[in-house]
Enzyme design. Sequence first.
Site, PDB file in Angstrom:
ATOM      1  N   LYS A  10       0.805  -1.121   0.021  1.00 29.57           N
ATOM      2  CA  LYS A  10       0.040   0.101  -0.089  1.00 29.57           C
ATOM      3  C   LYS A  10       0.984   1.303   0.060  1.00 29.57           C
ATOM      4  O   LYS A  10       2.045   1.352   0.267  1.00 29.57           O
ATOM      5  CB  LYS A  10      -0.899  -0.031   1.130  1.00 29.57           C
ATOM      6  N   TYR A  50     -12.573  -2.543  -3.809  1.00 34.11           N
ATOM      7  CA  TYR A  50     -12.953  -2.889  -2.417  1.00 34.11           C
ATOM      8  C   TYR A  50     -14.524  -2.564  -2.430  1.00 34.11           C
ATOM      9  O   TYR A  50     -15.228  -2.017  -1.415  1.00 34.11           O
ATOM     10  CB  TYR A  50     -12.519  -1.646  -1.364  1.00 34.11           C
ATOM     11  N   PHE A  58     -15.638   3.664   7.013  1.00 34.91           N
ATOM     12  CA  PHE A  58     -14.243   3.915   6.440  1.00 34.91           C
ATOM     13  C   PHE A  58     -14.080   3.805   4.912  1.00 34.91           C
ATOM     14  O   PHE A  58     -12.795   4.151   4.506  1.00 34.91           O
ATOM     15  CB  PHE A  58     -13.437   2.664   7.106  1.00 34.91           C
ATOM     16  N   ARG A  86      -1.602 -14.314   4.740  1.00 32.04           N
ATOM     17  CA  ARG A  86      -2.104 -13.590   5.919  1.00 32.04           C
ATOM     18  C   ARG A  86      -1.403 -13.816   7.136  1.00 32.04           C
ATOM     19  O   ARG A  86      -1.476 -12.894   8.061  1.00 32.04           O
ATOM     20  CB  ARG A  86      -3.457 -14.284   5.944  1.00 32.04           C
ATOM     21  N   ARG A 103       2.757  -6.121   9.524  1.00 32.23           N
ATOM     22  CA  ARG A 103       1.783  -5.053   9.877  1.00 32.23           C
ATOM     23  C   ARG A 103       2.347  -4.810  11.180  1.00 32.23           C
ATOM     24  O   ARG A 103       2.367  -3.525  11.593  1.00 32.23           O
ATOM     25  CB  ARG A 103       0.432  -5.257   9.982  1.00 32.23           C
ATOM     26  N   ASN A 113      -2.254   0.286   6.792  1.00 36.02           N
ATOM     27  CA  ASN A 113      -1.560  -0.897   7.278  1.00 36.02           C
ATOM     28  C   ASN A 113      -0.642  -1.889   6.408  1.00 36.02           C
ATOM     29  O   ASN A 113      -0.724  -3.041   6.546  1.00 36.02           O
ATOM     30  CB  ASN A 113      -2.931  -1.851   7.799  1.00 36.02           C
ATOM     31  N   HIS A 116      -2.153  -5.409   1.624  1.00 35.90           N
ATOM     32  CA  HIS A 116      -3.502  -6.048   1.581  1.00 35.90           C
ATOM     33  C   HIS A 116      -3.026  -7.634   0.968  1.00 35.90           C
ATOM     34  O   HIS A 116      -2.111  -7.691   0.390  1.00 35.90           O
ATOM     35  CB  HIS A 116      -4.457  -5.426   0.481  1.00 35.90           C
ATOM     36  N   GLU A 127      -9.718 -11.145  -7.002  1.00 34.96           N
ATOM     37  CA  GLU A 127      -8.790 -10.084  -7.051  1.00 34.96           C
ATOM     38  C   GLU A 127      -7.647 -10.079  -8.012  1.00 34.96           C
ATOM     39  O   GLU A 127      -6.954  -9.224  -8.464  1.00 34.96           O
ATOM     40  CB  GLU A 127      -8.112  -9.990  -5.283  1.00 34.96           C
TER      41      GLU A 127
HETATM   42  P1  CMP Z   1      -7.659  -4.632   3.467  1.00 32.93           P
HETATM   43  O1  CMP Z   1      -6.983  -5.856   4.051  1.00 32.93           O
HETATM   44  O2  CMP Z   1      -6.792  -3.858   2.442  1.00 32.93           O
HETATM   45  O3  CMP Z   1      -9.109  -4.616   3.266  1.00 32.93           O
HETATM   46  C1  CMP Z   1      -9.993  -3.333   3.669  1.00 32.93           C
HETATM   47  C2  CMP Z   1      -9.238  -2.428   4.413  1.00 32.93           C
HETATM   48  O4  CMP Z   1     -10.090  -1.311   5.121  1.00 32.93           O
HETATM   49  C3  CMP Z   1      -8.568  -2.948   5.753  1.00 32.93           C
HETATM   50  O5  CMP Z   1      -7.272  -3.591   5.022  1.00 32.93           O
HETATM   51  C4  CMP Z   1      -8.108  -1.774   6.281  1.00 32.93           C
HETATM   52  O6  CMP Z   1      -6.937  -1.186   6.020  1.00 32.93           O
HETATM   53  C5  CMP Z   1      -9.096  -0.674   5.916  1.00 32.93           C
HETATM   54  N1  CMP Z   1      -9.782  -0.220   6.942  1.00 32.93           N
HETATM   55  C6  CMP Z   1      -9.839   1.232   7.550  1.00 32.93           C
HETATM   56  N2  CMP Z   1     -10.652   1.246   8.597  1.00 32.93           N
HETATM   57  C7  CMP Z   1     -11.112   0.031   8.769  1.00 32.93           C
HETATM   58  C8  CMP Z   1     -11.921  -0.413   9.914  1.00 32.93           C
HETATM   59  N3  CMP Z   1     -12.288   0.406  10.968  1.00 32.93           N
HETATM   60  N4  CMP Z   1     -12.081  -1.823   9.955  1.00 32.93           N
HETATM   61  C9  CMP Z   1     -11.494  -2.420   8.955  1.00 32.93           C
HETATM   62  N5  CMP Z   1     -10.781  -2.128   8.040  1.00 32.93           N
HETATM   63  C10 CMP Z   1     -10.694  -0.729   7.987  1.00 32.93           C
END
Ligand code: CMP
Length: 140
Positions: A10, A50, A58, A86, A103, A113, A116, A127
Amino acid sequence: AVEQTLSIIKPDAVRKNLIGAIVSRFEQAGLSVVAQRMLLLSRAQAEGFYAEHQGKPFFDGLVDFMTSGPVVVQVLSGENAIALNRELMGATDPAKAAPGTIRADYAEAINKNAVHGSDSPTSAAREVAYFFATHEVNLR
Ligand code: CMP
């Protein structure tokens, strides 16, 4: 079984010069990069990727962040690649991620974070196809 999974490095991690460190972790764990591209996502691309999160509080912030700078999208291949990736990433919230995970070591917050990774075989198939053509991911 050998699987493919979609990984995204990211914008926060790219800005911090962590591409190499993150790819090293994948490779040292036995995952191979079989396709990779650096790009600046458009809003439409980020929203489509997404789509399952559309409507969540969010969502707009997630799209803002994912379009804030270049990302590296990559297909990782290996035995049990989806779950292994993961494990290497750790929990979505870096504050809850196990020590030694990507992370825990590199992410600042749940919304910044670092990486992904696909969460299931179904999402991995979607994906991978979202970013790569079939002929780009069947190289090994
Ligand atoms: P990712 O695995 O890329 O998938 C969805 C993303 O939403 C997740 O990582 C987080 O970085 C982002 N995100 C931001 N805020 C939140 C939240 N409150 N809960 C879960 N995901 C969040």
